[in-house]
Enzyme design. Structure first.
Site, PDB file in Angstrom:
ATOM      1  N   ASP A 186     -14.259 -12.310 -12.373  1.00 50.41           N
ATOM      2  CA  ASP A 186     -12.839 -12.640 -12.391  1.00 50.41           C
ATOM      3  C   ASP A 186     -12.052 -11.449 -12.928  1.00 50.41           C
ATOM      4  O   ASP A 186     -12.136 -11.114 -14.103  1.00 50.41           O
ATOM      5  CB  ASP A 186     -12.612 -13.875 -13.275  1.00 50.41           C
ATOM      6  N   GLY A 187     -11.301 -10.808 -12.059  1.00 52.34           N
ATOM      7  CA  GLY A 187     -10.600  -9.595 -12.440  1.00 52.34           C
ATOM      8  C   GLY A 187      -9.555  -9.780 -13.518  1.00 52.34           C
ATOM      9  O   GLY A 187      -9.394  -8.925 -14.384  1.00 52.34           O
ATOM     10  N   HIS A 191       0.815  -1.215   0.000  1.00 54.63           N
ATOM     11  CA  HIS A 191       0.000   0.000   0.000  1.00 54.63           C
ATOM     12  C   HIS A 191       0.845   1.260   0.000  1.00 54.63           C
ATOM     13  O   HIS A 191       0.462   2.270  -0.599  1.00 54.63           O
ATOM     14  CB  HIS A 191      -0.953  -0.008   1.186  1.00 54.63           C
ATOM     15  N   ASP A 236      -3.292  -8.001  -7.069  1.00 51.86           N
ATOM     16  CA  ASP A 236      -3.037  -8.346  -5.672  1.00 51.86           C
ATOM     17  C   ASP A 236      -3.869  -9.561  -5.244  1.00 51.86           C
ATOM     18  O   ASP A 236      -4.699  -9.469  -4.361  1.00 51.86           O
ATOM     19  CB  ASP A 236      -3.389  -7.109  -4.823  1.00 51.86           C
ATOM     20  N   SER A 281      -6.609  -1.164  -0.703  1.00 52.07           N
ATOM     21  CA  SER A 281      -6.067  -0.521  -1.902  1.00 52.07           C
ATOM     22  C   SER A 281      -7.100   0.257  -2.716  1.00 52.07           C
ATOM     23  O   SER A 281      -6.794   1.356  -3.206  1.00 52.07           O
ATOM     24  CB  SER A 281      -5.357  -1.555  -2.782  1.00 52.07           C
ATOM     25  N   GLU A 299     -14.092  -8.080  -7.582  1.00 51.80           N
ATOM     26  CA  GLU A 299     -13.977  -8.905  -6.380  1.00 51.80           C
ATOM     27  C   GLU A 299     -15.013 -10.026  -6.455  1.00 51.80           C
ATOM     28  O   GLU A 299     -16.201  -9.767  -6.615  1.00 51.80           O
ATOM     29  CB  GLU A 299     -14.187  -8.067  -5.121  1.00 51.80           C
TER      30      GLU A 299
END
Length: 261
Positions: A140-141, A19, A161, A98, A116
């Site tokens: 699904d990012g 971060h 991340d 984040s 998410e």
């Protein structure tokens, strides 16, 4: 697998590392880019309370942000400024994830797109960050961010991340970075990975560096066993970072926290 909840790890040493880096990158990017199109592949819930049963069970924040702020450690100012603002609004035990760091640092015209999959985390993310200029999806990012690049307006900035609880995540992130560079080669990226005894991060690094050559910056922080018995350390790969964040300056944004680990 949808078992991972970041509330157990919020504010720990890895959060301080990634971060503080993210805040420093965003501060520099605002100076370089008229518009930033910000994407997160694994956003979490965005805001955490360090007094919850989850946080108190692991006590990772005690070794991380709670200890470092009590010792007045020389953490990067962009990161500390966001924490102060968040605590002024949400109370002294609040810690920003984040996506909230990005929302508070970026400008009103900079769009955020956040992904998410975990139902509880997605609910928290929506509660914390839903609003104008923020797009939140339960999807699904890695797949969806790639589909949305290159950014329609502004400079794309992607924060990657995952939890890495699934071993396949290491290979998936490596493939994602390669695909992004093929599809939108100027996209800025910040990739986080854990350093564990098993050493699975080595394959991720190799895959990313095979695609990048010398066009990246890598920073790793190792944690003393007394503070982090299971996790050996935290790593970051910065890709297409703003020119002012060369390797030496990027390291200086982070290395101060290592000195206090």
């Amino acid at each position: 697998m949808l078992s991972y909840q970041h509330a157990y790890h919020a504010g720990g040493l890895t959060d301080v590392h990634k971060h503080s880096a993210l805040a420093s990158v965003l501060a520099a990017a605002k100076q370089a880019d008229d518009t930033i199109a910000y994407f997160e592949t694994h956003a979490g819930s965005g805001l955490y309370d360090l007094t919850t049963p989850e946080a108190r069970k692991t006590k990772e924040a005690d070794a991380g942000i709670i200890r470092l702020m009590a010792e007045d450690a020389p953490l990067p100012e962009p990161y500390l400024e966001v924490i102060r603002k968040v605590r002024k609004i949400h109370g002294p035990a609040a810690y920003p994830g984040s996506p909230l760091i990005a929302r508070m640092m970026l400008r009103p015209h900079d769009p955020l797109t956040l992904f998410e999959l975990h139902p509880k985390e997605h609910w928290g993310l929506t509660k914390t960050l839903a609003g104008e200029g923020v797009r939140i999806q339960k999807a699904d990012g890695l797949t969806e961010v790639l589909r949305l690049l290159p950014a329609k307006r502004g400079t794309g900035m992607v924060f990657i991340d995952p939890s890495y609880e699934v071993k396949a995540d290491y290979a998936a992130v490596g493939r994602f970075v390669t695909s992004v560079l093929q599809r939108a080669p100027k996209t800025r990226m910040l990739v986080w990975y854990p350093i564990l005894t098993a050493g699975l991060h080595v394959n991720l690094i190799s895959a990313v560096e095979a695609s990048l050559g010398s066009r990246h910056i890598r920073n790793e922080v190792l944690f003393p066993p007394a503070l982090s018995p299971r996790l050996r350390g935290s790593g970051l790969i910065g890709i297409n970072l703003p020119a002012e964040l060369g390797a030496e300056k990027f390291d200086s944004c982070l290395i101060q926290s290592e000195n206090h680990a």
